[in-house]
Scaffold this motif. Structure first.
Motif, short mmCIF file in Angstrom:
data_model
loop_
_atom_site.label_atom_id
_atom_site.label_comp_id
_atom_site.label_asym_id
_atom_site.label_seq_id
_atom_site.Cartn_x
_atom_site.Cartn_y
_atom_site.Cartn_z
N LEU A 12 0.86 -1.19 0.00
CA LEU A 12 0.00 0.00 0.00
C LEU A 12 0.89 1.23 0.00
CD1 LEU A 12 -2.98 0.98 0.17
CD2 LEU A 12 -2.66 1.09 2.66
N ASN A 13 0.68 2.11 -0.97
CA ASN A 13 1.49 3.33 -1.12
C ASN A 13 2.96 3.02 -1.39
OD1 ASN A 13 -0.85 4.82 -0.48
ND2 ASN A 13 -0.41 4.65 1.71
N GLY A 14 3.20 1.89 -2.06
CA GLY A 14 4.57 1.50 -2.37
C GLY A 14 5.06 2.06 -3.69
N GLY A 15 6.20 1.55 -4.17
CA GLY A 15 6.81 2.05 -5.39
C GLY A 15 7.60 3.32 -5.11
N TYR A 16 7.66 4.21 -6.10
CA TYR A 16 8.41 5.47 -5.94
C TYR A 16 7.46 6.57 -5.50
CZ TYR A 16 11.12 9.62 -6.91
OH TYR A 16 11.76 10.82 -6.78
N ARG A 17 7.82 7.23 -4.39
CA ARG A 17 6.97 8.31 -3.84
C ARG A 17 7.83 9.46 -3.34
NH1 ARG A 17 1.62 6.24 -2.64
NH2 ARG A 17 1.21 8.35 -1.91
N TYR A 32 -3.72 -13.53 13.21
CA TYR A 32 -4.12 -12.79 12.02
C TYR A 32 -3.58 -13.40 10.74
CZ TYR A 32 -5.94 -8.76 14.66
OH TYR A 32 -6.66 -7.94 15.46
N THR A 33 -2.72 -14.41 10.83
CA THR A 33 -2.05 -14.91 9.63
C THR A 33 -3.03 -15.55 8.65
OG1 THR A 33 -1.54 -16.99 10.78
CG2 THR A 33 0.16 -15.27 10.77
N PRO A 37 -7.65 -8.35 9.46
CA PRO A 37 -8.62 -7.26 9.48
C PRO A 37 -8.47 -6.42 8.21
CG PRO A 37 -7.53 -7.45 11.60
CD PRO A 37 -6.80 -8.37 10.67
N GLY A 38 -9.57 -6.07 7.61
CA GLY A 38 -9.51 -5.34 6.36
C GLY A 38 -9.72 -6.23 5.16
N GLY A 39 -9.61 -7.57 5.36
CA GLY A 39 -9.93 -8.52 4.31
C GLY A 39 -8.84 -8.81 3.31
N SER A 40 -7.73 -8.07 3.33
CA SER A 40 -6.62 -8.29 2.40
C SER A 40 -5.37 -7.65 2.99
CB SER A 40 -6.92 -7.66 1.03
OG SER A 40 -6.99 -6.24 1.14
N VAL A 41 -4.22 -7.88 2.35
CA VAL A 41 -2.99 -7.25 2.84
C VAL A 41 -3.11 -5.74 2.77
CG1 VAL A 41 -0.52 -6.98 2.45
CG2 VAL A 41 -1.56 -9.23 2.23
N GLU A 42 -3.62 -5.24 1.63
CA GLU A 42 -3.78 -3.80 1.48
C GLU A 42 -4.77 -3.25 2.50
OE1 GLU A 42 -3.83 -6.00 -0.89
OE2 GLU A 42 -2.25 -5.45 -2.33
N GLN A 110 -5.06 -13.74 -5.19
CA GLN A 110 -5.15 -14.87 -4.27
C GLN A 110 -3.75 -15.43 -4.04
OE1 GLN A 110 -8.15 -15.69 -2.80
NE2 GLN A 110 -8.78 -13.82 -3.87
N TRP A 111 -3.32 -15.42 -2.78
CA TRP A 111 -1.98 -15.90 -2.46
C TRP A 111 -1.95 -16.36 -1.02
CZ3 TRP A 111 1.60 -12.90 0.69
CH2 TRP A 111 1.03 -11.73 1.20
N THR A 112 -0.85 -17.03 -0.66
CA THR A 112 -0.72 -17.61 0.68
C THR A 112 0.37 -16.89 1.45
OG1 THR A 112 -1.39 -19.77 -0.14
CG2 THR A 112 -0.28 -19.71 1.99
N TYR A 113 0.07 -16.45 2.68
CA TYR A 113 1.05 -15.78 3.54
C TYR A 113 2.01 -16.80 4.13
CZ TYR A 113 3.12 -13.19 7.36
OH TYR A 113 4.01 -12.60 8.21
#
Length: 332
Positions: A12-17, A32-33, A37-42, A110-113
């Motif tokens: 979130l808010n990554g890359g060049y800033r 939480y793994t 909360p929030g339903g996704s990594v972002e 869709q990915w696995t932590y």
């Protein structure tokens, strides 16, 4: 407390800033793994930004399973230049080598932590143009991999030496307000040297704090042979086949007692490195076998091994099993 140029792998808010006001590294609670909360990594990162009272859209954060209590902080400076690395890390669970078999396939988000991560926050008190800041990430990544190589940290997915974990992340920050401009963060530059120094030192310290991975732990022939699939139970099975009269617990006690013997560690290290050179295409199999057998023969003529005054027979079976395990590794 001023404008900064940032390059990061943050989801979130990554890359060049050039508009970020805060960055953070956050330990994910174990419960939480599976469901964040929030339903996704972002979504979870956005939730954390609110929780921490930081500005949405102006904050980049990293997630890790490593404890913040085990963070390592290193600073190095030269004249007007100063570099600081803050690192958390762990590779005992999912350390890997670039090019290893993958652990997941990502499709449509869709990915696995996976647990175990080396996260790097790199702060450079100098004004770096965008290309130099990106180059700083390359140098920092090389330094992290060098630290793992110097620890002989094993990949968990192949027989190679780990170059990182499957979930490593980094945030690099440059001070736009600094009057000192640096255009090169490669290894030939002093800036590159400082980046390499602090990242390598902090990576080692963080890994030791988190899981106890350090040179002393690796000074063990069982640790060296593990990468090629040799386990304590393999020694026990071999001893049984050779007719050892001692019980399993007694034998394994002697095995672990001898595992740190520097002569056996040296033999295991030399043998495993020969195998590495063969896997990398640097040595032919016949040379590895001939040289390895010479090492082993020279070791069989070694004087009596230390036994702490508890007799020689179990130790003899440990040595025999060790020699056989190394010989089979080299020949196979």
């Amino acid at each position: 407390p001023g404008p900064r140029r940032v390059v990061s792998t943050a989801r979130l808010n990554g890359g060049y800033r050039e508009d970020l006001q805060a960055v953070f590294n956050y330990q994910v609670a174990e419960h939480y793994t599976e469901k964040l909360p929030g339903g996704s990594v972002e979504g979870y990162l956005a939730y954390l930004i609110d929780k921490l009272g930081l500005p949405q859209g102006r904050t980049a954060g990293l997630l890790t399973a490593a404890s913040m209590e085990n963070a390592a902080i290193k600073t190095a400076s030269f004249r007007e230049l100063e570099v600081t690395a803050i690192i958390t890390g762990g590779v005992d669970v999912n350390g890997g080598r670039a090019g290893d078999p993958a652990r997941y396939y990502e499709l449509n988000g869709q990915w696995t932590y996976l647990g175990g991560t080396i996260n790097i926050l790199l702060f450079i008190d100098g004004n770096l143009p965008p290309h130099a800041l990106v180059r700083a990430i390359v140098t920092a990544t090389e330094a992290k991999s060098a630290a793992l190589q110097e620890l002989m940290a094993p990949s968990r997915y192949s027989r190679g030496i780990a170059t990182g974990s499957g979930t490593d992340q980094i945030i690099a920050v440059s001070n736009i307000e600094s009057p000192h401009r640096f255009s090169d963060a490669g290894k030939h530059s002093k800036l590159g040297e400082l980046i390499g120094k602090v990242v390598k030192e902090a990576t080692k310290e963080a890994l030791e704090k988190q899981t106890g991975l350090n040179p002393r732990r690796q000074r063990n022939f069982l640790a060296r042979l593990e990468r090629y699939g040799v386990r304590p139970e393999d020694f026990w099975r071999q001893a049984q086949e050779d007719g050892l009269a001692f019980d399993r617990d007694t034998y394994l006690e002697y095995l672990h007692h001898l595992a740190g013997d520097e002569r056996l560690v040296a033999l295991a290290a030399a043998s495993v490195h020969l195998l590495d050179e063969h896997e990398w295409g640097l040595l032919p199999a016949v040379t590895v076998i001939e040289t390895g057998e010479k090492f082993i023969k020279s070791c069989t003529s070694t004087p009596t091994w230390s036994s702490s005054g508890q007799g020689q027979e179990p130790i003899t079976y440990v040595i025999k099993a060790f020699m056989r395990a190394v010989t089979e590794l080299i020949k196979n």
